[in-house]
Scaffold this active site. Structure first.
Site, PDB file in Angstrom:
ATOM      1  CB  ALA A   1      -0.911  -0.017   1.233  1.00 14.10           C
ATOM      2  CB  VAL A  58       6.138  -5.435  -2.255  1.00 15.65           C
ATOM      3  CG1 VAL A  58       4.847  -6.060  -1.758  1.00 15.65           C
ATOM      4  CG2 VAL A  58       6.902  -6.404  -3.142  1.00 15.65           C
ATOM      5  CB  ALA A  81       5.611  10.994 -12.687  1.00  9.75           C
ATOM      6  CG  LEU A 106      14.290  -2.463 -15.643  1.00  6.56           C
ATOM      7  CD1 LEU A 106      15.412  -3.492 -15.618  1.00  6.56           C
ATOM      8  CD2 LEU A 106      14.278  -1.709 -14.309  1.00  6.56           C
ATOM      9  CB  CYS A 138      11.891   4.569  -9.644  1.00 11.92           C
ATOM     10  SG  CYS A 138      10.668   3.818  -8.562  1.00 11.92           S
ATOM     11  CG  PHE A 170      11.718  12.754  -5.538  1.00 11.58           C
ATOM     12  CD1 PHE A 170      10.633  12.267  -4.824  1.00 11.58           C
ATOM     13  CD2 PHE A 170      11.746  12.568  -6.914  1.00 11.58           C
ATOM     14  CE1 PHE A 170       9.594  11.614  -5.480  1.00 11.58           C
ATOM     15  CE2 PHE A 170      10.719  11.910  -7.577  1.00 11.58           C
ATOM     16  CZ  PHE A 170       9.639  11.438  -6.851  1.00 11.58           C
TER      17      PHE A 170
END
Ligand SMILES: NC(=O)C1=CN([C@@H]2O[C@H](COP(=O)(O)OP(=O)(O)OC[C@H]3O[C@@H](n4cnc5c(N)ncnc54)[C@H](O)[C@@H]3O)[C@@H](O)[C@H]2O)C=CC1
Ligand SMILES: O=C(O)[C@H]1O[C@H](OP(=O)(O)OP(=O)(O)OC[C@H]2O[C@@H](n3ccc(=O)[nH]c3=O)[C@H](O)[C@@H]2O)[C@H](O)[C@@H](O)[C@@H]1O
Length: 470
Positions: free
Chosen positions: A11, A91, A165, A222, A277, A339
């Site tokens: 979550a 997760v 995003a 990726l 990420c 960020f």
């Protein structure tokens, strides 16, 4: 096959918003988001929507409408798995910080635990959806675990990476450029793909939903992040050249971005990209390339993160050299810690690394961020120092060099310099005349996001230094 019951493991910043939107748009599907973190689930169930664990514009409204109707947050993982016919795994997949692949490979232990738990609990056939970002061929690992430890039921594994995003998550989910679904090209694989297509088709058009084989889908995620980050590192590399040649990086970005082959987006020079990420996904890609014995390809992608580290370091160094080569005992006000704007997420934020460098030189860091608490700022710094093996006593001493405020005035008062680390809109609206009066002179502004009106600030009397500005 019509999906009636969805469960999502995790979550967090992805699981929460993604499932909220699915629940909003598919009122006939029961969506249960589960997590091991009790505090997080309690926050998702908060009456006061300002206390949701994720801050995202528009999220509170979506939760308000769907929660309790067909959207549920719970810590009862087993029951949710048992009841679901489709299970999303959302997760965390952080960079491994131990053993084989340390500092590079994705740590898949949380994903593996999910697979083992699903296999143990499931009593009927289920579709398993990889929502977490995973290295290419992880679906194979999941399938192996599920098939070997399950109760003889059938699992179909799909890859459905998330492209939202932070800060624009709800908008991105509602109007996705595309949703990507990868699956086995077998009869049952195609049926599973169709079942997930039908979920998204509640609000997206067929041309927004791409289907591929499972490996292409995994690798595309990726790759998308690597391409996006590559644009930022490219413009940031040029910002260094702009600063010594009197070219202006924003003008260069506009000039090249108007070429339709290049395009204008993601060319904003900055103090360096952050977020949970980009760095981890690129390192993961680099690790995969090395694993498959492609060193030239690995080195190519690795340069993006090397340049990003350089950019953060360069910004900190500029502050030190401009302040007469020392910031010892000087008060540096940080505007922003997240960020990027419109999120409370601080993972891998450039602010953390700039602060570390300045603290090393003896600075006092005085932080104001509209959505980040003192507890979070200090936890971020402690975590970094712990990873670097700094002794606990030393960490406590260094933390005394950080001050976090609930108002910008307190952070800015009597500062030697201001550093803009996050592009929050409110920073542009401050009374910079007043700020100038209350600062030490010469009053420096280091605009790590190029958001302030440099000419106006110069006229007030500030020494202003932006990114990629001569
Ligand atoms: N944050 C973002 O904007 C995006 C993230 N992603 C990917 O999505 C994945 C999740 O990212 P975030 O949501 O940011 O992470 P997060 O750290 O915010 O959330 C992950 C959650 O999973 C929970 N969890 C871990 N193991 C569990 C288990 N066995 N059962 C139930 N819950 C468990 C954790 O307690 C945590 O709350 C990552 O793979 C990430 O790369 C993809 C696109 C965007
Ligand atoms: O996999 C993920 O986690 C997500 O990573 C990024 O999303 P996110 O990190 O939330 O935010 P971005 O808007 O991409 O910004 C990342 C960082 O780059 C910086 N940035 C972005 C754009 C730009 O032009 N310049 C720049 O410095 C931002 O300030 C921020 O620090 C991608 O944009 C998403 O598509 C992806 O789903």
């Amino acid at each position: 096959m019509k999906i009636k019951n969805i469960c999502c493991l995790g979550a967090g910043y992805v699981g929460g918003p993604t499932m909220s939107v699915i629940a909003l748009k598919c009122p006939e599907i029961k969506v249960t988001v589960v997590d091991l973190n009790e505090k997080r689930i309690a926050a998702w169930n908060e009456e006061d929507l300002d206390k949701l664990p994720v801050y995202e514009p528009g999220l509170a409204e979506v939760v308000k409408e769907a929660r309790g109707r067909n959207l549920f947050f719970s810590t009862d993982v087993d029951s949710a798995i048992e009841a679901a016919d489709m299970i999303f795994i959302a997760v965390n997949t952080p960079t491994k910080n131990y053993g084989e692949g340390k500092g590079m490979a994705a740590d898949l232990k949380f994903v593996e635990l999910c697979a083992r738990q699903i296999a143990r609990i499931a009593k009927n056939d289920k579709i398993i959806v990889e929502k977490s970002t995973l290295p290419v061929r992880t679906a194979e690992t999941l399938q192996t675990i599920l098939d070997h430890t399950g109760n003889g039921v059938k699992f179909e594994v799909l890859s459905n990476p998330e492209f939202l995003a932070e800060g624009t998550a709800i908008e991105d989910l509602l109007n996705a450029d595309r949703v990507l679904i990868g699956g086995n090209q077998t009869e049952s694989g195609k049926k599973a793909i169709q079942a997930l297509v039908d979920v998204y088709a509640h609000w997206l058009s067929p041309k927004q939903i791409l289907t591929t084989n499972v490996w292409s889908s995994e690798l595309s995620k990726l790759t998308a992040n690597a391409f996006l980050a590559q644009r930022i590192s490219s413009i940031n590399a040029l910002s260094a050249l702009c600063e010594v040649t009197e070219a202006d990086v924003d003008e260069v970005a506009t000039a090249i971005g108007t070429d339709s082959r290049i395009g204008p987006k993601f060319l904003k020079a900055s103090v360096g990209f952050g977020g949970s990420c980009f760095q981890k996904d690129i390192l993961n890609l680099v690790y995969l390339c090395r694993y498959f014995n492609l060193p030239e390809v690995a080195n190519y992608w690795e340069q993006i993160t090397i340049l990003n580290d350089y950019q953060k370091y360069r910004f900190a160094r500029k502050i030190i050299t401009s302040l007469f080569n020392t910031v010892s005992d000087k008060k540096i006000a940080f505007l922003g810690w997240a960020f990027k704007k419109d999120t409370n997420d601080t993972r891998e934020s450039a602010a953390i690394y700039v602060a570390e460098h300045l603290i090393e030189d003896g600075a006092e860091i005085h932080v104001y961020d509209p959505k980040v608490s003192e507890e979070k700022v200090k936890a971020d710094m402690s975590y970094l120092w712990e990873l670097k093996g700094v002794a606990e006593q030393k960490i406590q001493a260094k933390l005394k060099q950080i001050f976090v405020y609930k108002s910008p005035e307190e952070a800015l008062n009597q500062a030697h310099a201001v550093a803009v680390l996050t592009e929050w809109d409110e920073f542009k609206t401050y009374d910079w005349n007043e700020i100038y009066i209350n600062m030490y002179k010469p009053a420096f502004v280091f605009d790590g996001r190029n958001i302030l009106d440099a000419e106006k600030l110069k006229a007030i009397g500030f020494q202003i230094k932006g990114i990629g500005k001569g």
